[in-house]
Design an enzyme around this catalytic site. Structure first.
Site, mmCIF file in Angstrom:
data_model
loop_
_atom_site.group_PDB
_atom_site.id
_atom_site.type_symbol
_atom_site.label_atom_id
_atom_site.label_comp_id
_atom_site.label_asym_id
_atom_site.label_seq_id
_atom_site.Cartn_x
_atom_site.Cartn_y
_atom_site.Cartn_z
ATOM 1 N N SER A 166 0.615 -0.961 -0.554
ATOM 2 C CA SER A 166 0.229 0.115 -0.069
ATOM 3 C C SER A 166 0.545 1.069 0.180
ATOM 4 O O SER A 166 1.650 1.568 -0.069
ATOM 5 C CB SER A 166 -1.035 0.291 1.210
ATOM 6 O OG SER A 166 -1.699 -1.155 1.598
ATOM 7 N N SER A 213 -2.085 -4.147 -2.563
ATOM 8 C CA SER A 213 -1.711 -2.844 -2.258
ATOM 9 C C SER A 213 -3.071 -1.755 -2.563
ATOM 10 O O SER A 213 -3.650 -1.121 -3.754
ATOM 11 C CB SER A 213 -0.666 -1.971 -3.880
ATOM 12 O OG SER A 213 -0.078 -1.482 -3.033
ATOM 13 N N ASP A 215 -4.064 1.684 -2.636
ATOM 14 C CA ASP A 215 -3.257 2.497 -2.610
ATOM 15 C C ASP A 215 -3.944 3.931 -2.531
ATOM 16 O O ASP A 215 -5.365 3.812 -3.945
ATOM 17 C CB ASP A 215 -2.894 2.432 -3.995
ATOM 18 C CG ASP A 215 -1.881 1.669 -4.412
ATOM 19 O OD1 ASP A 215 -0.788 1.292 -3.448
ATOM 20 O OD2 ASP A 215 -1.910 0.915 -5.364
#
Length: 364
Positions: free
Chosen positions: A232, A270, A272
């Site tokens: 992230s 991830s 984001d």
């Protein structure tokens, strides 16, 4: 000898042609403060809290225009749905580690309730990245005091970067990362506009600097490759431009796009996220969409440089289980950039950030 952390510009790495603010930091946006609390026992805990505190939030004005963009929702951003729905920010933005995000949100609630004793509803905005590669994340060491200290101690000026606050245990692109920040000053709608970005970097991919890949396998052959590919990134964008929530959403999207410039893989795991807010007084003339281009460019460049600062300012950390996350080796990275014509050779002519000598300045 341990390599000290340095900002990208200290190494001659200049992102884009736009001028920066005084500190080249999100705090160049007037009234935007940053505070950190770092929890680091030198062995199993490398974590903390970072708070972005708009001083404009107060009795005269309890909300600011804001937007959230989710590039990939594999993460936790407490309070984001209300920001999406109403288009306003009502609290400091707090960043921490994944399993501590809920305790941190409760602590922000304490802060908000103290400021507004007559309030019946509050919306803390708290995000996270997973620092479990280097820190014993299951201990959930973040307390209310850590969060309140980060908020209360927030200040202007150049914020510490690298292995501090919420970046104490993060890694990105194979290297030790952390917190980074940057800013740009542009003209839009016939006025000077400041854009600042702060990033908590903890994502996978291949580090790319000024278009040159710097794979950890090549620069640090002994690096530990057991870390997950995702993990992230949280990005905060502040501006004093008079923008509404819809326009701020456009800036937030560009902030996540900027991750691609430094080599982000945008992996499945991830999370984001980008948060954008405006500190402008509501009675100021709004910036029309047709004049957003300089502000968009400022977001892209300031986020890119903030991400690079999060890496170059970080230092090597040995974490829980003896796992090591290595800092980007500055000397090797600079040599590669020189060889690629992105930086001037030592003793050559040309300013940092150009090809140097007779090579034309490199621009995207």
């Amino acid at each position: 000898m341990r390599q000290p952390g340095r900002r990208a510009r200290d190494l001659g790495i200049v992102v884009g042609p736009l001028p920066t603010g005084r500190h080249n930091a999100i705090t160049d946006v007037a009234g935007v403060l940053v505070g950190h609390t770092t929890v680091d026992d030198g062995v199993d805990l490398h974590t903390g809290v970072t708070a972005v505190v708009p001083a404009q939030l107060g009795p005269r004005r309890w909300s600011l225009p804001a937007a959230v963009y989710t590039g990939n929702g594999y993460g936790k951003l407490v309070g984001s749905t209300q920001v999406d729905e109403l288009g306003v920010l009502e609290s400091p933005i707090v960043l921490t580690a994944t399993l501590s995000v809920f305790r941190a949100a409760d602590a922000v609630l304490t802060y908000l309730m103290r400021r507004r004793p007559d309030g019946l509803s509050f919306n803390p905005l708290v995000g996270e990245t997973n620092d479990g590669h280097l820190s014993d994340i299951r201990r959930r060491p973040i307390t209310e005091r850590h969060v309140l200290d980060a908020i209360d101690r927030a200040s202007g000026g150049p914020p510490p970067e690298g292995c501090v606050g919420a970046g104490a245990g993060t890694t990105a692109l194979g290297y030790k990362a952390g917190i980074g920040t940057s800013s740009r000053v542009v003209r839009a709608a016939d006025t000077s506009v400041t854009v600042g970005a702060l990033a908590q970097a903890n994502f996978g991919g291949v580090l790319t600097v000024l278009g040159v890949p710097l794979p950890v396998d090549e620069l640090v052959p002994q690096a530990d490759h057991t870390e997950p590919s995702g993990n992230s990134c949280m990005i905060v964008v502040a501006t004093d431009a008079c923008l509404d929530a819809r326009q701020l959403g456009r800036l937030a999207r560009r902030a996540v796009f900027a991750m691609g410039r430094v080599g982000a893989a945008y992996a499945n795991g991830s999370g984001d996220y980008a948060i954008a807010f405006s500190t402008a007084e509501p009675d100021r003339p709004a910036v029309p969409d047709a004049q957003l281009d300089p502000i968009i460019a400022a977001v892209l460049d300031s986020v890119e440089e903030a991400l690079l600062n999060s890496l170059f300012a970080a230092t090597t950390v040995v974490g829980t289980g003896g796992r090591t996350s290595h800092a980007v080796p500055h000397e090797i990275a600079v040599r590669r950039l020189v060889a690629a014509g992105r930086l001037p050779a030592p003793g050559g002519s040309g300013r940092p950030g150009t090809g140097g000598g007779s090579t034309a300045p490199w621009r995207r």
